[in-house]
Design an enzyme around this catalytic site. Structure first.
Site, PDB file in Angstrom:
ATOM      1  N   TYR A  99       0.823  -1.215   0.000  1.00  0.00           N
ATOM      2  CA  TYR A  99       0.000   0.000   0.000  1.00  0.00           C
ATOM      3  C   TYR A  99       0.854   1.261   0.000  1.00  0.00           C
ATOM      4  O   TYR A  99       0.634   2.190  -0.800  1.00  0.00           O
ATOM      5  CB  TYR A  99      -0.971  -0.076   1.180  1.00  0.00           C
ATOM      6  CG  TYR A  99      -1.236   1.180   1.952  1.00  0.00           C
ATOM      7  CD1 TYR A  99      -1.838   2.289   1.377  1.00  0.00           C
ATOM      8  CD2 TYR A  99      -0.918   1.254   3.312  1.00  0.00           C
ATOM      9  CE1 TYR A  99      -2.101   3.430   2.112  1.00  0.00           C
ATOM     10  CE2 TYR A  99      -1.184   2.383   4.051  1.00  0.00           C
ATOM     11  CZ  TYR A  99      -1.770   3.478   3.448  1.00  0.00           C
ATOM     12  OH  TYR A  99      -2.015   4.598   4.183  1.00  0.00           O
ATOM     13  N   ALA A 107       2.904   1.565  -3.321  1.00  0.00           N
ATOM     14  CA  ALA A 107       2.036   1.915  -4.448  1.00  0.00           C
ATOM     15  C   ALA A 107       1.597   3.375  -4.368  1.00  0.00           C
ATOM     16  O   ALA A 107       1.521   4.066  -5.393  1.00  0.00           O
ATOM     17  CB  ALA A 107       0.823   0.987  -4.468  1.00  0.00           C
ATOM     18  N   CYS A 108       1.324   3.857  -3.155  1.00  0.00           N
ATOM     19  CA  CYS A 108       0.952   5.269  -2.999  1.00  0.00           C
ATOM     20  C   CYS A 108       2.121   6.182  -3.357  1.00  0.00           C
ATOM     21  O   CYS A 108       1.931   7.226  -4.009  1.00  0.00           O
ATOM     22  CB  CYS A 108       0.485   5.538  -1.574  1.00  0.00           C
ATOM     23  SG  CYS A 108      -1.171   4.906  -1.207  1.00  0.00           S
ATOM     24  N   ALA A 109       3.329   5.822  -2.937  1.00  0.00           N
ATOM     25  CA  ALA A 109       4.496   6.631  -3.293  1.00  0.00           C
ATOM     26  C   ALA A 109       4.619   6.743  -4.810  1.00  0.00           C
ATOM     27  O   ALA A 109       4.860   7.839  -5.356  1.00  0.00           O
ATOM     28  CB  ALA A 109       5.762   6.012  -2.700  1.00  0.00           C
ATOM     29  N   PHE A 145       1.867   9.059  -6.200  1.00  0.00           N
ATOM     30  CA  PHE A 145       2.202  10.474  -6.032  1.00  0.00           C
ATOM     31  C   PHE A 145       3.244  10.904  -7.067  1.00  0.00           C
ATOM     32  O   PHE A 145       3.133  11.991  -7.653  1.00  0.00           O
ATOM     33  CB  PHE A 145       2.721  10.740  -4.622  1.00  0.00           C
ATOM     34  CG  PHE A 145       1.642  10.913  -3.580  1.00  0.00           C
ATOM     35  CD1 PHE A 145       0.814  12.028  -3.582  1.00  0.00           C
ATOM     36  CD2 PHE A 145       1.449   9.960  -2.601  1.00  0.00           C
ATOM     37  CE1 PHE A 145      -0.190  12.189  -2.630  1.00  0.00           C
ATOM     38  CE2 PHE A 145       0.452  10.095  -1.642  1.00  0.00           C
ATOM     39  CZ  PHE A 145      -0.377  11.212  -1.656  1.00  0.00           C
TER      40      PHE A 145
END
Length: 434
Positions: free
Chosen positions: A392, A395-397, A400
């Site tokens: 999670y 994947a968010c990094a 962004f």
């Protein structure tokens, strides 16, 4: 899975990926795809990997297969799979769009062996529809309480493993890329308080206060700070932190829905990483509630993740992986829509800024910390859930960095219709150190 009438896993992969792709696949049926020297090396460990993706030909199928170990990637760090995710992004030019005949051939090959339903990871939560059927209508007080508990009431020690001593679960603000996480988090809290411009003795409400870092920081300045959260684990941690600091006369944290706060006339309100749980359709009513809670000339600082572009169907929301595994009922709006909601609730929006790159850096630090404390994280929440959190955050990094999502701070003032001709309003230009 291979037999004389069927196709091998490598043949299936070849339907969707060009032979020139920098990819090596070794499958349980003995077949291989791509050169051994390829930088990305995937092992398909059992037929469940295929059944997962056939049953859910989207991110849920892939995530389930990954969590359960139905496939693996050589050299992956489960706490920080960012490099592997980057490699998959680099595969994009080599992905083929299969023909209807190709899809039919793959389906026939799978079903010729007797399709079976693949297992679901124990750490997966119910779908949005299942939650609604059970009576949890999105963003009611009951649903919000349960979904916040699902995410946050895991283990304070687990969160400490990757958040570090600040226990601050929102985007840090870096002066430069070399700045360490603790200093960057302190810088973010300082920036928010400076924007709010509160003085000793004035009153701050922190909605969705987490483990209390903002409440503590404000109280250290002599500001009377009240924090509210729906997480019992967070509130217990924050209350103990307040006692350790000897700030009981200035700081308080309650397990309370923001809609139930009885006090009024706060000098400032901050909402840091809270709006993701509110629901886009509730934004205006949320800001209207903030408007009622503030005194005239009081300030609101809203810090939240935003979606860079409206969804093609015009509907808000988060993807299915985040909804089932991380943030049930999570919702993201575009920055323009959010600013309109703040304005239409009666506020003057005086400043906003996009901190997208800062959140990517923050997440890289969290993944690094999780890797450093992996054994304890697994002890706290189990291997599968720790693996989910690593995925999670990485994947968010990446999201962004690719500008799929952003994060904005909006500073707004509740106007006083008296007008204050003596100039007691706020400075003509930004008054805080950036």
């Amino acid at each position: 899975m291979a037999n004389g009438k069927s196709m091998t896993i490598s043949e299936m992969v070849g339907m969707f990926v060009s032979p020139q792709a920098p990819l090596r696949v070794d499958a349980f049926d003995g077949s291989t795809f791509g050169p051994e020297s390829a930088p990305l090396h995937v092992k398909v460990n059992n037929p469940n990997a295929v059944y997962q993706i056939v049953e859910h030909p989207n991110e849920i199928g892939v995530v389930r297969a990954y969590i359960l170990g139905d496939f693996d990637v050589e050299g992956i760090d489960y706490a920080d799979p960012y490099p592997v995710l980057r490699s998959f992004i680099d595969m994009a030019p080599y992905v083929r769009k299969p023909t209807p005949l190709d899809v039919a051939r793959v389906a026939a090959a799978v079903f010729s062996h007797g399709f079976r339903k693949a297992p679901v990871p124990e750490v997966e939560g119910p779908s949005k529809w299942q939650r609604i059927k059970s009576g949890l209508l999105p963003h009611t007080e009951k649903a919000d309480s349960e979904t916040v508990s699902y995410h946050y009431d895991q283990s304070n020690d687990f969160y400490a493993d990757f958040l570090g001593p600040s226990m601050t679960y929102t985007c840090a603000v870096f002066e430069n890329e070399a700045m360490n996480l603790e200093d960057a988090q302190a810088n973010k809290l300082r920036l928010i308080l400076d924007k709010l411009g509160l003085k000793p003795g004035q009153r701050l409400l922190d909605i969705g206060c987490g483990w209390g870092s903002m409440v503590i920081t404000a109280a250290r300045r002599g500001i009377k700070a009240l924090g509210v959260t729906l997480s019992k684990e967070q509130a217990a941690y924050a209350q103990e932190w307040i006692r350790r600091e000897g700030l009981e006369d200035l700081a308080e944290v309650r397990v309370m829905d923001y809609r139930d706060v009885p006090e009024r006339d706060f000098d400032g309100i901050c909402s840091i990483g809270m709006m993701e749980h509110v629901g886009v359709k509730n934004y205006k009513s949320y800001f209207e509630e903030m408007f009622k809670l503030l005194k005239p000339m009081g300030r609101l600082l809203n810090h939240q993740i935003t979606i860079s572009h409206g969804k093609p169907n015009g509907k808000p929301g988060t993807d299915e992986f985040l909804d089932r595994y991380i943030f049930p009922d999570g919702d993201l709006g575009t920055p323009g829509f959010i600013e309109s909601c703040i304005h239409d609730s009666g506020f003057n929006v005086v400043h906003q800024e996009n901190l997208r790159q800062h959140y990517a850096l923050t997440l890289h630090h969290w993944n690094h910390n999780l890797s450093e404390h992996w054994d304890d994280a697994v002890k706290q929440v189990g291997f599968d859930r720790a693996k989910v959190w690593g995925l999670y955050m990485a994947a968010c990094a990446l999201n962004f960095e690719l500008d799929g999502i952003q994060i904005h701070q909006f500073l707004a003032v509740k106007p006083d219709r008296v007008g204050h001709p003596d100039g007691k309003w706020y400075p003509l230009r930004p008054w805080w150190k950036a």
